[in-house]
Design a protein around this motif. Structure first.
Motif, mmCIF file in Angstrom:
data_model
loop_
_atom_site.group_PDB
_atom_site.id
_atom_site.type_symbol
_atom_site.label_atom_id
_atom_site.label_comp_id
_atom_site.label_asym_id
_atom_site.label_seq_id
_atom_site.Cartn_x
_atom_site.Cartn_y
_atom_site.Cartn_z
ATOM 1 N N PHE A 176 -40.682 -72.071 -31.050
ATOM 2 C CA PHE A 176 -39.958 -71.775 -32.286
ATOM 3 C C PHE A 176 -38.518 -72.300 -32.289
ATOM 4 C CE2 PHE A 176 -39.715 -67.596 -30.001
ATOM 5 C CZ PHE A 176 -38.333 -67.489 -29.833
ATOM 6 N N ALA A 177 -37.977 -72.654 -31.132
ATOM 7 C CA ALA A 177 -36.633 -73.253 -31.088
ATOM 8 C C ALA A 177 -36.695 -74.770 -31.156
ATOM 9 C CB ALA A 177 -35.908 -72.820 -29.825
ATOM 10 N N GLY A 178 -37.903 -75.331 -31.203
ATOM 11 C CA GLY A 178 -38.074 -76.784 -31.232
ATOM 12 C C GLY A 178 -38.176 -77.367 -29.848
ATOM 13 N N PHE A 179 -37.106 -77.173 -29.060
ATOM 14 C CA PHE A 179 -37.070 -77.591 -27.659
ATOM 15 C C PHE A 179 -36.265 -76.566 -26.864
ATOM 16 C CE2 PHE A 179 -37.694 -81.598 -29.901
ATOM 17 C CZ PHE A 179 -38.675 -82.220 -29.135
ATOM 18 N N SER A 180 -36.580 -76.459 -25.597
ATOM 19 C CA SER A 180 -35.771 -75.631 -24.708
ATOM 20 C C SER A 180 -34.542 -76.434 -24.277
ATOM 21 C CB SER A 180 -36.591 -75.226 -23.469
ATOM 22 O OG SER A 180 -36.910 -76.382 -22.697
ATOM 23 N N GLY A 181 -33.708 -75.824 -23.463
ATOM 24 C CA GLY A 181 -32.556 -76.532 -22.915
ATOM 25 C C GLY A 181 -31.326 -76.481 -23.801
ATOM 26 N N GLY A 182 -30.256 -77.138 -23.337
ATOM 27 C CA GLY A 182 -29.022 -77.230 -24.103
ATOM 28 C C GLY A 182 -28.472 -75.884 -24.514
ATOM 29 N N ARG A 183 -28.359 -75.695 -25.809
ATOM 30 C CA ARG A 183 -27.749 -74.497 -26.399
ATOM 31 C C ARG A 183 -28.480 -73.204 -26.083
ATOM 32 N NH1 ARG A 183 -32.486 -75.720 -27.601
ATOM 33 N NH2 ARG A 183 -33.288 -75.688 -29.719
ATOM 34 N N LYS A 184 -29.750 -73.303 -25.670
ATOM 35 C CA LYS A 184 -30.530 -72.100 -25.376
ATOM 36 C C LYS A 184 -30.022 -71.335 -24.151
ATOM 37 C CE LYS A 184 -35.200 -71.158 -26.217
ATOM 38 N NZ LYS A 184 -35.317 -70.385 -24.989
ATOM 39 N N SER A 185 -29.248 -72.002 -23.301
ATOM 40 C CA SER A 185 -28.692 -71.302 -22.143
ATOM 41 C C SER A 185 -27.687 -70.240 -22.577
ATOM 42 C CB SER A 185 -28.029 -72.291 -21.176
ATOM 43 O OG SER A 185 -26.945 -72.949 -21.799
ATOM 44 N N VAL A 186 -27.092 -70.421 -23.775
ATOM 45 C CA VAL A 186 -26.142 -69.437 -24.311
ATOM 46 C C VAL A 186 -26.854 -68.405 -25.183
ATOM 47 C CG1 VAL A 186 -24.108 -69.138 -25.786
ATOM 48 C CG2 VAL A 186 -24.230 -71.069 -24.188
ATOM 49 N N LEU A 187 -27.609 -68.873 -26.167
ATOM 50 C CA LEU A 187 -28.400 -68.000 -27.031
ATOM 51 C C LEU A 187 -29.834 -68.493 -27.028
ATOM 52 C CD1 LEU A 187 -28.807 -65.811 -29.179
ATOM 53 C CD2 LEU A 187 -28.009 -67.428 -30.918
ATOM 54 N N PRO A 188 -30.722 -67.683 -26.449
ATOM 55 C CA PRO A 188 -30.594 -66.287 -26.037
ATOM 56 C C PRO A 188 -30.086 -66.037 -24.619
ATOM 57 C CG PRO A 188 -32.860 -66.979 -25.784
ATOM 58 C CD PRO A 188 -32.118 -68.159 -26.384
ATOM 59 N N HIS A 216 -34.483 -80.203 -36.854
ATOM 60 C CA HIS A 216 -33.886 -80.380 -38.175
ATOM 61 C C HIS A 216 -34.275 -79.229 -39.095
ATOM 62 C CE1 HIS A 216 -32.070 -82.474 -41.499
ATOM 63 N NE2 HIS A 216 -33.198 -82.440 -42.186
ATOM 64 N N ASN A 217 -33.283 -78.579 -39.692
ATOM 65 C CA ASN A 217 -33.465 -77.447 -40.613
ATOM 66 C C ASN A 217 -34.024 -76.195 -39.945
ATOM 67 O OD1 ASN A 217 -32.491 -78.745 -42.917
ATOM 68 N ND2 ASN A 217 -34.488 -79.571 -43.477
ATOM 69 N N ASN A 218 -34.077 -76.186 -38.630
ATOM 70 C CA ASN A 218 -34.585 -75.011 -37.915
ATOM 71 C C ASN A 218 -33.481 -73.947 -37.879
ATOM 72 O OD1 ASN A 218 -35.352 -73.126 -35.889
ATOM 73 N ND2 ASN A 218 -36.582 -74.663 -34.842
ATOM 74 N N PRO A 219 -33.672 -72.802 -38.548
ATOM 75 C CA PRO A 219 -32.609 -71.794 -38.619
ATOM 76 C C PRO A 219 -32.276 -71.174 -37.267
ATOM 77 C CG PRO A 219 -34.664 -70.903 -39.488
ATOM 78 C CD PRO A 219 -34.898 -72.364 -39.264
ATOM 79 N N ILE A 220 -33.243 -71.118 -36.375
ATOM 80 C CA ILE A 220 -33.018 -70.556 -35.047
ATOM 81 C C ILE A 220 -32.137 -71.499 -34.230
ATOM 82 C CG2 ILE A 220 -34.178 -69.904 -32.888
ATOM 83 C CD1 ILE A 220 -36.552 -69.001 -34.672
ATOM 84 N N HIS A 221 -32.429 -72.780 -34.299
ATOM 85 C CA HIS A 221 -31.632 -73.805 -33.629
ATOM 86 C C HIS A 221 -30.203 -73.812 -34.158
ATOM 87 C CE1 HIS A 221 -30.429 -77.712 -32.038
ATOM 88 N NE2 HIS A 221 -30.215 -78.151 -33.263
ATOM 89 N N LYS A 222 -30.038 -73.651 -35.441
ATOM 90 C CA LYS A 222 -28.703 -73.662 -36.058
ATOM 91 C C LYS A 222 -27.831 -72.554 -35.484
ATOM 92 C CE LYS A 222 -26.486 -73.724 -40.630
ATOM 93 N NZ LYS A 222 -26.715 -73.625 -42.100
#
Length: 424
Positions: A176-188, A216-222
């Motif tokens: 649901f986040a599209g891809f793991s990594g990057g920003r995901k280390s902070v949220l969640p 793109h346009n993924n609200p969770i990623h944003k």
């Protein structure tokens, strides 16, 4: 008879599929990718050529303290390779810097001492300061803003107080986040429970853009991008791994730009064309991602993408650590049907999200349209049945049940590693 190897716990199961039933085998090209150099060479090469950022050495020079965020026991990040390289390069230019390693547990349980040793190796586990993020400990987090979605952004206090924040991780398709990594280390990763739940609300999970391989346009990623910026995540080292959990590429540098490049590479390798079938067979890629039912929902979504409505999904997953979340289990087990779960979830407001809601929302979505047979000889069959799935101790038993449901001539699509592909 086709013989196909499917990851299960720490081994591979070789399963037999009749040739006349087999419609397709869908695999990421990462399994056949030939890496240039050793794992250490790949990592060092990425660190030598950071994307959109000053080098790691330049960033740590003159700093008194820093935090390195790393993934928890549920993620196969090869920290035995990456963390020693990071620590060596940092201390070569700044021997006296105070380094703390923060485990991004997100909403998961803390890592045990044994899991830390398995992840980092004895040397690092014994001599470095390693701290579990505790999402429900309100004293350990601080508010740093408001998410684009409107939720409150609370992040780990230690991460926010240090002079420099960097992270290591790996990039794979995420359901649901599209891809793991990057920003995901902070949220969640190092966010508070209330922030995670706001980001994982039913409205966002139901979005057509909150899907595997979609940013793109993924609200969770944003929301996640905003959180990483607010945390001042200055540098990342993200790797891509093959089916043997070995590093085949690495991306380092700016937390957004380096991650974007890594996602492009993974998409090129992981994209597979959907071949619809009556029966879809998949796994969660083996250990450590198949330790519980909670994580196994990820692999099920790959099968969902190819399984015809009313079809059968055979999920090969050890689940030796049980269901993986009490709220996840209770909300499935206490409902009369998956449809009841979905109806209740979709009436839950963005600020009223409850623990594990996102996971049982997606599982219920799958179960409303498909029969799921979970293959495991390492967990309680009654637990699986109470969660509205069928259980089989062996793959052969599961396939027999699937044929009983869909008929002996049913066609089959096999996705050996469900978390490693983006089904188009």
């Amino acid at each position: 008879m086709a013989k196909i190897k499917i990851p299960y716990s720490t081994k591979l199961l070789e399963v037999d599929i009749p040739d006349h039933n087999l419609a397709a085998i869908l695999e990421s090209k990462a399994h056949a990718y030939r890496a240039e150099g050793s794992q250490e060479e790949i990592v060092n090469r990425a660190l030598d050529h950071p994307i959109g950022s000053a080098s790691l050495e330049e960033l740590v020079r003159g700093r008194k303290n820093m935090v390195i965020i790393t993934s928890d026991h549920t993620r196969p990040v090869p920290s035995k390779v990456t963390m020693p390289i990071l620590l060596k390069r940092i201390r070569k230019v700044n021997p006296d810097i105070d380094i703390k390693i923060l485990i991004a547990t997100g909403f998961h349980r803390p890592d045990t001492r044994e899991e830390m040793i398995h992840k980092f190796g004895q040397e690092i586990a014994d001599h470095e300061v390693i701290i579990n993020h505790m999402s429900e400990d309100e004293d350990s987090v601080v508010r740093v803003g408001t998410l684009p979605s409107g939720g409150e952004l609370w992040l780990n206090k230690l991460a926010m107080e240090m002079e420099l924040l960097i992270s290591e991780g790996f990039i794979e398709p995420h359901f649901f986040a599209g891809f793991s990594g990057g920003r995901k280390s902070v949220l969640p990763g190092v966010a508070s429970a209330k922030t995670v739940m706001a980001n994982h609300c039913s409205e966002f999970i139901a979005s057509e853009y909150a899907r595997t391989g979609v940013i793109h346009n993924n609200p969770i990623h944003k929301d996640m991008l905003y959180a990483a910026r607010q945390a001042k995540l200055a540098f990342i080292l993200n790797v891509v791994i093959d089916s043997e959990k070995n590093i085949i590429r690495a991306f380092a540098g700016d937390s957004e730009l380096a991650h974007t490049e890594g996602c492009k590479f993974v998409m090129e390798l992981a994209s597979v064309k959907a071949v619809k079938a009556d029966i879809a067979i998949t796994s969660n890629g083996g250990y450590p991602l198949d330790q519980n039912v909670y994580q196994s929902v990820k692999g099920m979504t790959a099968a969902e993408a190819v399984c015809k409505e009313g079809g059968v999904i055979i999920m090969v997953s050890a689940c030796n650590d049980g269901h993986g979340g009490q709220s996840f289990y209770d909300n499935m087990a206490n409902a009369k049907s998956p449809g009841e779960v979905l109806n209740r979830v979709m009436k839950t407001g963005r600020t009223e999200t409850i623990p594990d809601q996102w996971e049982f929302q997606i599982l219920a979505r799958i179960l409303k349209k498909h029969t799921v047979i979970l293959v495991s000889d390492m967990c309680d069959p009654e637990m699986i049945k109470k969660m509205h799935m069928q259980h089989a101790f062996t793959f052969d038993d599961a396939l027999k049940k699937a044929f009983e449901i869909k008929g002996a001539d049913a066609n089959i699509t096999v996705i050996p590693d469900g978390v490693g592909v983006v089904v188009k």
